[in-house]
Write an enzyme that holds these catalytic residues in place. Structure first.
Site, PDB file in Angstrom:
ATOM      1  N   ASP A   1      13.385 -18.838   2.109  1.00 20.02           N
ATOM      2  CA  ASP A   1      14.441 -19.793   2.439  1.00 20.02           C
ATOM      3  C   ASP A   1      14.230 -21.053   1.597  1.00 20.02           C
ATOM      4  OD1 ASP A   1      16.279 -21.459   3.624  1.00 20.02           O
ATOM      5  OD2 ASP A   1      15.073 -21.802   5.432  1.00 20.02           O
TER       6      ASP A   1
ATOM      7  N   ASN B   1      16.487 -23.740   1.625  1.00 18.95           N
ATOM      8  CA  ASN B   1      17.164 -24.948   2.127  1.00 18.95           C
ATOM      9  C   ASN B   1      16.879 -25.280   3.585  1.00 18.95           C
ATOM     10  OD1 ASN B   1      18.575 -22.940   3.322  1.00 18.95           O
ATOM     11  ND2 ASN B   1      20.601 -23.540   2.582  1.00 18.95           N
TER      12      ASN B   1
ATOM     13  N   ASP C   1      17.270 -23.694   6.404  1.00 17.44           N
ATOM     14  CA  ASP C   1      18.115 -23.295   7.548  1.00 17.44           C
ATOM     15  C   ASP C   1      17.544 -22.089   8.294  1.00 17.44           C
ATOM     16  OD1 ASP C   1      18.621 -21.229   5.822  1.00 17.44           O
ATOM     17  OD2 ASP C   1      20.796 -21.494   5.758  1.00 17.44           O
TER      18      ASP C   1
ATOM     19  N   ASP D   1      17.465 -16.963   1.134  1.00 19.26           N
ATOM     20  CA  ASP D   1      18.689 -17.121   0.336  1.00 19.26           C
ATOM     21  C   ASP D   1      18.433 -16.812  -1.140  1.00 19.26           C
ATOM     22  OD1 ASP D   1      17.344 -19.478  -0.537  1.00 19.26           O
ATOM     23  OD2 ASP D   1      18.138 -20.539   1.220  1.00 19.26           O
TER      24      ASP D   1
ATOM     25  N   ASP E   1      23.345  -3.588  -3.735  1.00 16.08           N
ATOM     26  CA  ASP E   1      23.537  -2.632  -2.646  1.00 16.08           C
ATOM     27  C   ASP E   1      25.039  -2.380  -2.531  1.00 16.08           C
ATOM     28  OD1 ASP E   1      23.046  -1.109  -0.286  1.00 16.08           O
ATOM     29  OD2 ASP E   1      21.320  -2.395   0.143  1.00 16.08           O
TER      30      ASP E   1
ATOM     31  N   ASP F   1      24.588   2.817  -0.253  1.00 15.18           N
ATOM     32  CA  ASP F   1      24.359   2.966   1.183  1.00 15.18           C
ATOM     33  C   ASP F   1      25.027   4.246   1.717  1.00 15.18           C
ATOM     34  OD1 ASP F   1      23.384   1.284   3.547  1.00 15.18           O
ATOM     35  OD2 ASP F   1      25.422   1.736   4.195  1.00 15.18           O
TER      36      ASP F   1
ATOM     37  N   GLU G   1      21.540   6.580  -1.155  1.00 12.54           N
ATOM     38  CA  GLU G   1      20.884   6.775   0.140  1.00 12.54           C
ATOM     39  C   GLU G   1      21.545   7.990   0.767  1.00 12.54           C
ATOM     40  OE1 GLU G   1      19.866   4.452   4.299  1.00 12.54           O
ATOM     41  OE2 GLU G   1      21.863   4.377   3.482  1.00 12.54           O
TER      42      GLU G   1
ATOM     43  N   HIS H   1      13.994  -1.530   4.596  1.00 15.94           N
ATOM     44  CA  HIS H   1      14.376  -2.437   5.681  1.00 15.94           C
ATOM     45  C   HIS H   1      14.761  -1.707   6.968  1.00 15.94           C
ATOM     46  CE1 HIS H   1      17.970  -0.936   3.914  1.00 15.94           C
ATOM     47  NE2 HIS H   1      18.696  -1.446   4.897  1.00 15.94           N
ATOM     48  N   ASP H   2      14.797  -0.370   6.943  1.00 17.46           N
ATOM     49  CA  ASP H   2      15.144   0.406   8.133  1.00 17.46           C
ATOM     50  C   ASP H   2      13.930   1.076   8.762  1.00 17.46           C
ATOM     51  OD1 ASP H   2      17.878  -0.094   7.803  1.00 17.46           O
ATOM     52  OD2 ASP H   2      18.141   1.653   6.501  1.00 17.46           O
TER      53      ASP H   2
END
Ligand code: NOJ
Length: 557
Positions: free
Chosen positions: A21, A23, A25, A29, A98, A199, A254, A327-328
């Site tokens: 990150d 910034n 928040d 990003d 992606d 995907d 995928e 990520h899964d």
């Protein structure tokens, strides 16, 4: 076998929400990624696969896209993206986008139009069907619990969503849909993107009869029921002609529910469809039948059988992608290694076992540090809709107790891979100066990039070495594979061969010490260690293989 840069590359997957990150928040990003390109260059990777960065209401963290040509506000602007692409290219790193086109967000203007009326020009962009005897059109389940059909009162019909109800499936049988997708792909490639990870591309073509499938524990057929549908290869060949031909891209599909025979078509070496596929058979090795929610441990013999089937099956006719994580999936060191006493050793062993196989290796952010699963305490710690929906569905139906379900989630939830990247031992692991969108794994004080980059024995430095070796030895990329000791429950041993050269890869997947006899044709005096995860590894006629030890031996003809 034909030589290609994408066979010789190592791909690094970034999940932007959790990487860096810039910034404050609490959400990673694009500028955060640009800041860390030198880190990736140091690791030595060639390609970044960027999980979705497009505009999205974030029902499924960006896998629900409402504008394919805009950047998600949380992640920055299009000029931030352009800068990231330039800076990556300046360092010789390519970026693969992606491509999520099995479905859009329900907030995409096409769907907003489509649901208005049956004669709307966008109606046929999605899959609408009437009820069957007052019930959904068939028994297909959504990947994220419940039926794959959502009733829409406005036109008294159901639409199909293999994922959440905010992810309606596009109708690929409509040529206008395909033209829109191909246009958009050309737009990103013209901008300079280097390819696509596609995907659930195996799900885009549905059987027009929508037959029922075999129900699973929640009463619905798996979301992979429509996999490898009647026109999928035709559509991918059309994509090749209209988008990819004449461009030097990396494409990886995928392919949920893909069989070996189907994979040979998707990733065919004549280049008419994709460069390679992700298959998922080895990710089911610790499932309980068709149910992923369990804490069953895998049987190594099963894993070896699956990996070998894909290694041998695709050799020369197609190309493998190699991965333990994305990520899964939960963290591999917690799943297939030992995230306690032997965390570093077993993380290196897993890396060795994977990177020495034939195919393009994928590293998921943090895997190169041996990041682990997360001690989530309560369902409120989770952010992933798959995990949260499954918890309520399966406990609500009395299939599992809350305690059981939490145990399964701690072991298998996708959120294990989605906690912030551990950069250093400062607050929030150096990921953000704000409040992170999901908890940070408390072990960041011990496991972090800054510490590992300074220490030669770290998992990070081991990955650097593995990547370097790949550039130095063609056999690692192109050699053929053969399994030894298929029935051994603890050792994963295989050879690679190219011309007169040979490699022998020995990996101990468990905490017991074992003896391994060098095969007859291997002369220990003419054998050298290419890489090992114990600094004092030695080659003898009988090798003592210690807990989670990995060695790669090279013959010197
Ligand atoms: C597969 C992606 O990897 C996963 O994260 C996502 O939830 C589904 N496809 C839906 O796009």
């Amino acid at each position: 076998m034909e030589k290609k840069w994408w066979k010789e590359s190592v791909v690094y997957q970034i999940y932007p929400r959790s990487f860096k990150d810039s910034n404050g928040d609490g959400v990673g990003d694009l500028n955060g990624i640009t800041e860390k390109l030198d880190y990736l260059a140091k690791l030595g990777i060639d390609v970044i696969w960027l999980s979705p960065v497009y505009r999205s209401p974030n029902d499924d963290n960006g896998y629900d896209i409402s504008d394919y040509r805009a950047i998600m506000d949380d992640f920055g602007t299009m000029s931030d993206f352009d800068r990231l692409l330039d800076e990556a290219h300046r360092r010789g790193i390519r970026i693969v986008m992606d491509l999520v086109v099995n479905h859009t967000s329900d907030e995409h203007p096409w769907f907003v139009e489509s649901r208005k009326s049956e004669d709307n020009p966008y109606r046929d962009f999605y899959i609408w069907r009437p009820a069957r005897n007052g019930r959904p059109p068939n028994n297909w389940g959504s990947c994220f619990s419940g039926s794959a059909w959502e009733y829409d009162a406005r036109t008294d019909m159901y639409y199909l969503h293999l994922f959440s109800k905010k992810q309606p499936d596009l109708n690929w049988d409509n040529p206008e849909v395909r033209e829109e997708v191909f246009d958009m792909m050309n737009w990103w490639l013209d901008k300079g993107a280097d390819g696509f990870r596609m995907d659930v591309i195996s799900l885009i073509s549905k059987d027009p009869d929508f037959p029922d499938g075999v129900p699973g524990i929640n009463g619905y057929a798996s979301f992979t029921e429509p996999a490898n549908g009647p026109h999928v290869h035709e559509y991918l060949q059309e994509m090749r002609k209209k988008v990819l031909d004449g461009r030097d891209t990396l494409t990886v599909g995928e392919c949920s529910g893909v069989t070996l025979e189907e994979a040979k078509k998707y990733a065919r070496s004549d280049g008419r469809e994709l460069n390679m596929v992700f298959q998922f058979e080895h990710m089911d090795v610790d499932a309980d039948g068709s149910n992923k929610w369990s804490d069953k441990k895998m049987d190594l013999r099963e894993l070896k059988k699956i990996m070998t089937k894909w290694q041998k099956g695709l050799d020369t006719v197609a190309w493998n992608s190699l991965f333990w994580e994305n990520h899964d999936q939960p963290r591999s060191v917690s799943r297939f290694g030992d995230d306690g006493r032997y965390r570093e050793t077993s993380a290196k062993m897993l890396a060795t076992c994977l990177h020495m196989m034939q195919g393009t290796p994928y590293i998921y952010q943090g895997e190169e540090l041996g990041m682990t699963n997360v001690p989530f305490c309560d369902i409120s710690d989770f952010r992933d809709l798959d995990s949260i929906n499954a918890y309520y569905e399966l406990t609500g139906r009395g299939i599992f107790t809350k305690e059981q379900m939490l145990r399964f989630l701690r072991y298998k939830s996708r959120d294990n891979a989605r906690t912030p990247f551990q950069w250093n031992s400062e607050e929030n692991a150096g990921f953000t100066t704000g409040e992170p969108w999901i908890m940070v794994n408390p072990n960041y004080t011990e496991i972090n990039a800054e510490e590992q980059m300074k220490r030669e024995t770290s998992v990070f430095c081991y990955y650097q070495k593995l990547i370097r070796l790949r550039k130095q030895h063609e056999i690692i990329v192109y050699g053929s594979y053969d399994l030894l000791l298929p029935e051994d429950k603890e050792l994963f041993v295989y050879t690679r061969a190219l011309g007169t050269e040979k490699l022998l890869v020995i990996c101990n997947f468990y905490g017991n010490t074992r003896c391994f006899e060098l095969p007859e044709e291997w002369d220990s005096r003419k054998t050298k260690i290419l890489i090992a995860n114990y600094s004092d590894a030695a080659v003898e006629k009988t090798i003592t293989v210690r807990p989670y030890e990995a060695l790669v031996l090279q013959n010197r003809p």
